[in-house]
Design an enzyme around this catalytic site. Structure first.
Site, mmCIF file in Angstrom:
data_model
loop_
_atom_site.group_PDB
_atom_site.id
_atom_site.type_symbol
_atom_site.label_atom_id
_atom_site.label_comp_id
_atom_site.label_asym_id
_atom_site.label_seq_id
_atom_site.Cartn_x
_atom_site.Cartn_y
_atom_site.Cartn_z
ATOM 1 N N CYS A 99 -0.589 0.757 6.583
ATOM 2 C CA CYS A 99 0.339 0.273 7.472
ATOM 3 C C CYS A 99 1.655 0.804 6.378
ATOM 4 O O CYS A 99 2.258 1.841 5.920
ATOM 5 C CB CYS A 99 0.330 -1.596 7.446
ATOM 6 S SG CYS A 99 0.331 -1.884 5.581
ATOM 7 N N ASN B 100 1.888 -1.729 2.557
ATOM 8 C CA ASN B 100 0.418 -1.559 1.992
ATOM 9 C C ASN B 100 0.507 -3.119 1.211
ATOM 10 O O ASN B 100 -0.576 -3.205 0.300
ATOM 11 C CB ASN B 100 0.161 -0.848 1.294
ATOM 12 C CG ASN B 100 -1.092 -0.360 1.205
ATOM 13 O OD1 ASN B 100 -1.313 0.179 -0.763
ATOM 14 N ND2 ASN B 100 -2.025 -1.082 1.476
ATOM 15 N N CYS C 235 0.488 -6.432 3.226
ATOM 16 C CA CYS C 235 0.248 -7.502 4.306
ATOM 17 C C CYS C 235 -1.075 -7.005 5.580
ATOM 18 O O CYS C 235 -1.809 -7.461 4.973
ATOM 19 C CB CYS C 235 1.100 -8.027 5.932
ATOM 20 S SG CYS C 235 3.275 -8.193 4.633
ATOM 21 N N ARG C 236 -1.027 -6.016 6.349
ATOM 22 C CA ARG C 236 -2.299 -5.808 6.922
ATOM 23 C C ARG C 236 -3.032 -5.095 6.400
ATOM 24 O O ARG C 236 -4.128 -5.296 7.086
ATOM 25 C CB ARG C 236 -1.153 -4.994 8.415
ATOM 26 C CG ARG C 236 0.080 -6.060 9.515
ATOM 27 C CD ARG C 236 0.950 -5.180 10.194
ATOM 28 N NE ARG C 236 1.415 -4.639 9.654
ATOM 29 C CZ ARG C 236 2.371 -3.191 10.524
ATOM 30 N NH1 ARG C 236 2.023 -3.646 11.282
ATOM 31 N NH2 ARG C 236 3.472 -2.842 9.433
ATOM 32 N N SER C 237 -2.982 -3.713 6.185
ATOM 33 C CA SER C 237 -3.529 -2.534 5.719
ATOM 34 C C SER C 237 -4.300 -2.755 4.467
ATOM 35 O O SER C 237 -5.549 -2.746 4.454
ATOM 36 C CB SER C 237 -3.705 -1.429 4.889
ATOM 37 O OG SER C 237 -2.214 -1.157 4.632
ATOM 38 N N ASP D 238 3.284 -6.113 12.360
ATOM 39 C CA ASP D 238 3.794 -6.732 11.102
ATOM 40 C C ASP D 238 4.799 -8.142 11.014
ATOM 41 O O ASP D 238 5.336 -8.666 12.037
ATOM 42 C CB ASP D 238 5.217 -5.426 10.933
ATOM 43 C CG ASP D 238 5.708 -5.553 9.823
ATOM 44 O OD1 ASP D 238 5.122 -6.691 8.701
ATOM 45 O OD2 ASP D 238 6.798 -5.191 8.986
HETATM 46 P P1 4NP Z 1 2.511 -4.225 5.996
HETATM 47 O O1 4NP Z 1 4.038 -5.235 6.062
HETATM 48 O O2 4NP Z 1 3.408 -2.475 6.265
HETATM 49 O O3 4NP Z 1 1.385 -4.753 7.047
HETATM 50 O O4 4NP Z 1 2.252 -3.607 4.795
HETATM 51 C C1 4NP Z 1 5.304 -5.380 5.501
HETATM 52 C C2 4NP Z 1 5.255 -5.185 3.827
HETATM 53 C C3 4NP Z 1 6.784 -5.295 3.371
HETATM 54 C C4 4NP Z 1 7.416 -4.706 4.095
HETATM 55 C C5 4NP Z 1 7.706 -4.448 5.463
HETATM 56 C C6 4NP Z 1 5.877 -4.790 6.112
HETATM 57 N N1 4NP Z 1 8.848 -4.022 3.334
HETATM 58 O O5 4NP Z 1 9.524 -3.321 3.870
HETATM 59 O O6 4NP Z 1 9.165 -4.401 2.507
#
Ligand code: 4NP
Length: 161
Positions: A13, A16, A18-20, A131
């Site tokens: 994702c 790294n 939240c989702r993955s 996201d």
């Molecule tokens: P993820 O979510 O891709 O599911 O881990 C996010 C976590 C942090 C950010 C973006 C998406 N960020 O911009 O910091």
């Protein structure tokens, strides 16, 4: 099959956190329940480097806990060596797919890259795992619902191929 004769699966994702990592934790738990965890190597990585070394987002960890999971991996950045190490690279949305493609050293290797929606069953109408970073707890719960559905699909696929 490469890493120690295991089928290797990498979830990707953006951050790294939240989702993955949730996908990693859910697939690991489901693989254990089906007693095939010794046949799998499961990991996750992010396109960006902002959160490298961090535990998953506290909201994701809390939501995981409420659903019976312990999300406690440490964030790392996706890199082109992952194309060699992993059999399946599973992305959450089009942006992840595009970013992975930009890092791909050889077009053939893109065959390893799959959209997570390919594994949806109950949620066939959904196209991505959205996201949740700027969302609320309902968004985090929706992510878990989608990932549980996809992880069942992944295991069913692996067991029938
Ligand atoms: P993820 O979510 O891709 O599911 O881990 C996010 C976590 C942090 C950010 C973006 C998406 N960020 O911009 O910091």
């Amino acid at each position: 099959m490469d890493l120690f004769n295991k089928t290797s699966i990498l979830f990707v994702c953006l951050g790294n956190i939240c989702r993955s990592p949730a996908a990693e934790g859910i697939l690991k738990q489901k693989a254990e329940q089906r007693r095939i965890s010794d046949k799998l190597f499961i990991d996750s990585a992010g396109i960006g480097s902002w959160h490298v070394g961090q535990l998953p987002d506290s909201r994701m960890r809390q939501c995981g806990k409420q659903n019976g999971y312990d999300f406690s991996s440490r964030a790392r950045q996706f890199n082109k060596k992952d194309f060699e190490l992993f059999d399946y690279i599973i992305v959450m949305d089009e942006e992840n797919y595009h970013d992975v493609k930009l890092r791909c050293p050889d077009r053939q290797l893109m065959q390893k890259v799959h959209y997570i929606k390919e594994y949806f069953n109950k949620y066939k109408k959904e196209n991505i795992v959205p996201d949740p970073y700027y969302g609320d707890m309902a968004d985090f719960q929706f992510v878990i619902n989608l990932l549980e559905d996809a992880c069942e699909g992944i295991l069913n696929d692996l067991l029938t191929h």
